[in-house]
Design a protein around this motif. Sequence first.
Motif, PDB file in Angstrom:
ATOM      1  N   UNK A   1      12.922   7.883  17.193  1.00 35.54           N
ATOM      2  CA  UNK A   1      13.087   7.471  15.798  1.00 35.54           C
ATOM      3  C   UNK A   1      12.500   6.078  15.571  1.00 35.54           C
ATOM      4  N   UNK A   2      12.650   5.204  16.555  1.00 31.20           N
ATOM      5  CA  UNK A   2      12.077   3.865  16.426  1.00 31.20           C
ATOM      6  C   UNK A   2      10.561   3.944  16.262  1.00 31.20           C
ATOM      7  N   UNK A   3       9.929   4.845  17.002  1.00 31.75           N
ATOM      8  CA  UNK A   3       8.478   5.017  16.852  1.00 31.75           C
ATOM      9  C   UNK A   3       8.124   5.432  15.424  1.00 31.75           C
ATOM     10  N   UNK A   4       8.943   6.288  14.825  1.00 30.05           N
ATOM     11  CA  UNK A   4       8.723   6.690  13.432  1.00 30.05           C
ATOM     12  C   UNK A   4       8.819   5.489  12.488  1.00 30.05           C
ATOM     13  N   UNK A   5       9.819   4.641  12.731  1.00 30.43           N
ATOM     14  CA  UNK A   5      10.010   3.462  11.887  1.00 30.43           C
ATOM     15  C   UNK A   5       8.842   2.490  12.078  1.00 30.43           C
ATOM     16  N   UNK A   6       8.440   2.274  13.331  1.00 30.31           N
ATOM     17  CA  UNK A   6       7.300   1.399  13.613  1.00 30.31           C
ATOM     18  C   UNK A   6       6.043   1.907  12.908  1.00 30.31           C
ATOM     19  N   UNK A   7       5.814   3.200  12.978  1.00 33.55           N
ATOM     20  CA  UNK A   7       4.626   3.788  12.354  1.00 33.55           C
ATOM     21  C   UNK A   7       4.682   3.639  10.827  1.00 33.55           C
ATOM     22  N   UNK A   8       5.856   3.876  10.259  1.00 30.77           N
ATOM     23  CA  UNK A   8       6.010   3.718   8.813  1.00 30.77           C
ATOM     24  C   UNK A   8       5.695   2.277   8.399  1.00 30.77           C
ATOM     25  N   UNK A   9       6.209   1.310   9.141  1.00 31.69           N
ATOM     26  CA  UNK A   9       5.917  -0.089   8.831  1.00 31.69           C
ATOM     27  C   UNK A   9       4.426  -0.377   8.907  1.00 31.69           C
ATOM     28  N   UNK A  10       3.770   0.203   9.897  1.00 24.85           N
ATOM     29  CA  UNK A  10       2.325   0.025  10.045  1.00 24.85           C
ATOM     30  C   UNK A  10       1.580   0.533   8.813  1.00 24.85           C
ATOM     31  N   UNK A  11       1.992   1.687   8.335  1.00 27.59           N
ATOM     32  CA  UNK A  11       1.373   2.293   7.158  1.00 27.59           C
ATOM     33  C   UNK A  11       1.624   1.448   5.904  1.00 27.59           C
ATOM     34  N   UNK A  12       2.830   0.881   5.820  1.00 32.36           N
ATOM     35  CA  UNK A  12       3.221   0.133   4.621  1.00 32.36           C
ATOM     36  C   UNK A  12       2.664  -1.290   4.570  1.00 32.36           C
ATOM     37  N   UNK A  13       2.304  -1.838   5.715  1.00 29.82           N
ATOM     38  CA  UNK A  13       1.820  -3.237   5.761  1.00 29.82           C
ATOM     39  C   UNK A  13       0.427  -3.367   5.227  1.00 29.82           C
TER      40      UNK A  13
END
Length: 170
Positions: free
Chosen positions: A158-170
């Motif tokens: 799940x942390x990987x999902x959150x990290x990826x989402x942040x990457x997309x949003x930045x």
Amino acid sequence: MKSFQDHLKIVNNFHELGETIKVAQFLIQEYGLENPNFKGFELREKAKPEFILMTTEGALGEPQIIRIPENTFEYPLELMLNLLAHEMIHVSQKTKENRIEDKNEREWQAYYEMLFHKIFPQIPEVADFHKRFFAKKALEYFNRMGEGSQLQLKYAAQKLEVDYLLLILE
């Protein structure tokens, strides 16, 4: 279920009448957020745009009360629905059956739900600004679990999902 626009009209009508608790109860029913461990809503002081506080209160294993600001519905409905879903996650975490003792784990699960809507898929998305905020809060609680801890291992995917989402949003 009614459309989001229909819900918005109903919320605005209730809000104008000062019926904050009634509209919150309506929304948890409409969006499938009910839980037998939920005792009800109580009002708290007014929120400010930069700080909207909702809390779930009650002993673990006992029915829970959610305290919401008296002006909850002056703010975007999508955001308020996500905050209500966050609190309803806490209600379910505090049941005798699902009891989650660790606060960091409880908060991680609630913020993760606000980002991905796995338990409550009917909850609408929020603005990217709010997603970034929720993702960063989730990661704060993840980090508090302890480097390499059992809890971090449990939520690594799940942390990987959150990290990826942040990457997309930045």
